[in-house]
Design a protein around this motif. Structure first.
Motif, PDB file in Angstrom:
ATOM      1  N   HIS A 129     -25.172 -10.583 -13.412  1.00 46.47           N
ATOM      2  CA  HIS A 129     -25.552 -10.834 -12.026  1.00 46.47           C
ATOM      3  C   HIS A 129     -26.740  -9.963 -11.633  1.00 46.47           C
ATOM      4  N   ARG A 161     -27.903  -8.325  -1.842  1.00 44.66           N
ATOM      5  CA  ARG A 161     -27.460  -9.660  -2.227  1.00 44.66           C
ATOM      6  C   ARG A 161     -27.151  -9.684  -3.729  1.00 44.66           C
ATOM      7  N   ARG A 162     -26.153 -10.474  -4.089  1.00 48.66           N
ATOM      8  CA  ARG A 162     -25.833 -10.702  -5.496  1.00 48.66           C
ATOM      9  C   ARG A 162     -26.235 -12.130  -5.846  1.00 48.66           C
ATOM     10  N   SER A 174     -26.577 -18.990  -7.503  1.00 52.58           N
ATOM     11  CA  SER A 174     -25.754 -18.965  -6.300  1.00 52.58           C
ATOM     12  C   SER A 174     -25.892 -17.569  -5.715  1.00 52.58           C
ATOM     13  N   GLU A 175     -25.661 -17.441  -4.412  1.00 53.49           N
ATOM     14  CA  GLU A 175     -25.947 -16.183  -3.708  1.00 53.49           C
ATOM     15  C   GLU A 175     -24.725 -15.690  -2.954  1.00 53.49           C
ATOM     16  N   GLU A 176     -24.498 -14.381  -2.996  1.00 52.18           N
ATOM     17  CA  GLU A 176     -23.455 -13.739  -2.219  1.00 52.18           C
ATOM     18  C   GLU A 176     -24.058 -12.534  -1.497  1.00 52.18           C
ATOM     19  N   ILE A 178     -23.284  -8.986  -0.271  1.00 51.96           N
ATOM     20  CA  ILE A 178     -22.224  -8.016  -0.552  1.00 51.96           C
ATOM     21  C   ILE A 178     -22.298  -6.778   0.330  1.00 51.96           C
ATOM     22  N   SER A 220     -14.543  -6.656  -4.995  1.00 54.50           N
ATOM     23  CA  SER A 220     -15.112  -7.986  -5.212  1.00 54.50           C
ATOM     24  C   SER A 220     -16.153  -8.299  -4.152  1.00 54.50           C
ATOM     25  N   HIS A 221     -15.960  -7.732  -2.941  1.00 52.98           N
ATOM     26  CA  HIS A 221     -16.942  -7.862  -1.873  1.00 52.98           C
ATOM     27  C   HIS A 221     -17.005  -6.539  -1.131  1.00 52.98           C
TER      28      HIS A 221
END
Length: 231
Positions: A129, A161-162, A174-176, A178, A220-221
């Motif tokens: 990632h 951002r991840r 895809s984007e998360e 965090i 995880s977040h």
């Protein structure tokens, strides 16, 4: 650490970041075309695509690897070396490239952001990632960097951002999100790196204009209740 040699080239005139691809080769970002003066300011404000990435090869020569990027900033590589990632702050985006045998880069895909300006990027070697540190308000960031040495109350908000590369690399990421913070945690956050020790995961945050770093526990977040310490 031991100094080995110094390399120079007319092609490397405004370097921002560098990533090694072997013991003797690397890629580097040239953020802007103009190094000084009003034209440099205009280039930044207008987001002109005049920056590029250079490659330093085994023969000891520099070549342009990819041209036409709006403020190429952070650069990183995948663990296996098959992918090069470049943050373009003025687009704003993160670009995914495949390096070719001659050192040039083939653009596979890009992630364009809204309301987020990427700065530096790093790769989590365990997952592949991409962690992207950046700003939520560019003008706050510029004001802070200009005023910080003589004192300022400005604290530029930042985000981490991840990006998760798709199996089909041409489909991008895809984007998360965090971590978002209002600047009090670490003003002008410019870099985020994952640190793993056994089952413990932490994200280390750095800033180009701060006198400390921040350490965040990484579940995880990471959200409003993230645990963080400053050192």
């Amino acid at each position: 650490m031991q100094h080995v040699k110094t390399v120079k080239s007319p092609l490397l005139y405004s370097p921002n970041d560098v990533v090694a691809t072997s013991r003797t080769t690397f890629y580097a970002t040239n953020e802007l075309k103009y190094v000084w003066g009003l034209l440099r300011r205009f280039e930044i404000l207008l987001g002109m695509p005049w920056g590029h990435v250079v490659h330093y090869g085994h023969t000891g020569t520099f070549t342009k690897a990819y041209d036409g990027i709006s403020y190429p900033n952070g650069i990183a590589r995948s663990s296996d070396g098959s992918i090069i990632y470049v943050a373009a702050s003025s687009e704003p985006s993160v670009n995914m490239f495949r390096p070719k045998s001659d050192g040039t880069l083939e653009l596979l895909s890009k992630k364009v952001f809204r309301g987020f300006v990427p700065d530096n990027i790093s790769v989590d070697g365990a997952t592949g990632h991409v962690l992207v540190a950046g700003f939520l308000n560019t003008f706050e960031m510029f004001r802070y960097n200009h005023e910080v040495l003589r004192g300022t109350s400005v604290r530029p908000a930042a985000s981490i951002r991840r990006l998760i590369p798709s199996k089909n690399l041409r489909k991008g990421f895809s984007e998360e999100g965090i971590l978002n913070h209002d600047g009090r945690l670490l003003p002008s956050t410019t870099v985020a790196v994952m640190q793993r020790r056994g089952s413990t995961k932490r994200i280390l945050l750095g800033s180009v204009m701060a006198d400390h770093i921040a350490i965040c526990s990484a579940g995880s977040h990471i959200g409003r209740n993230n645990k963080a310490s400053l050192i």
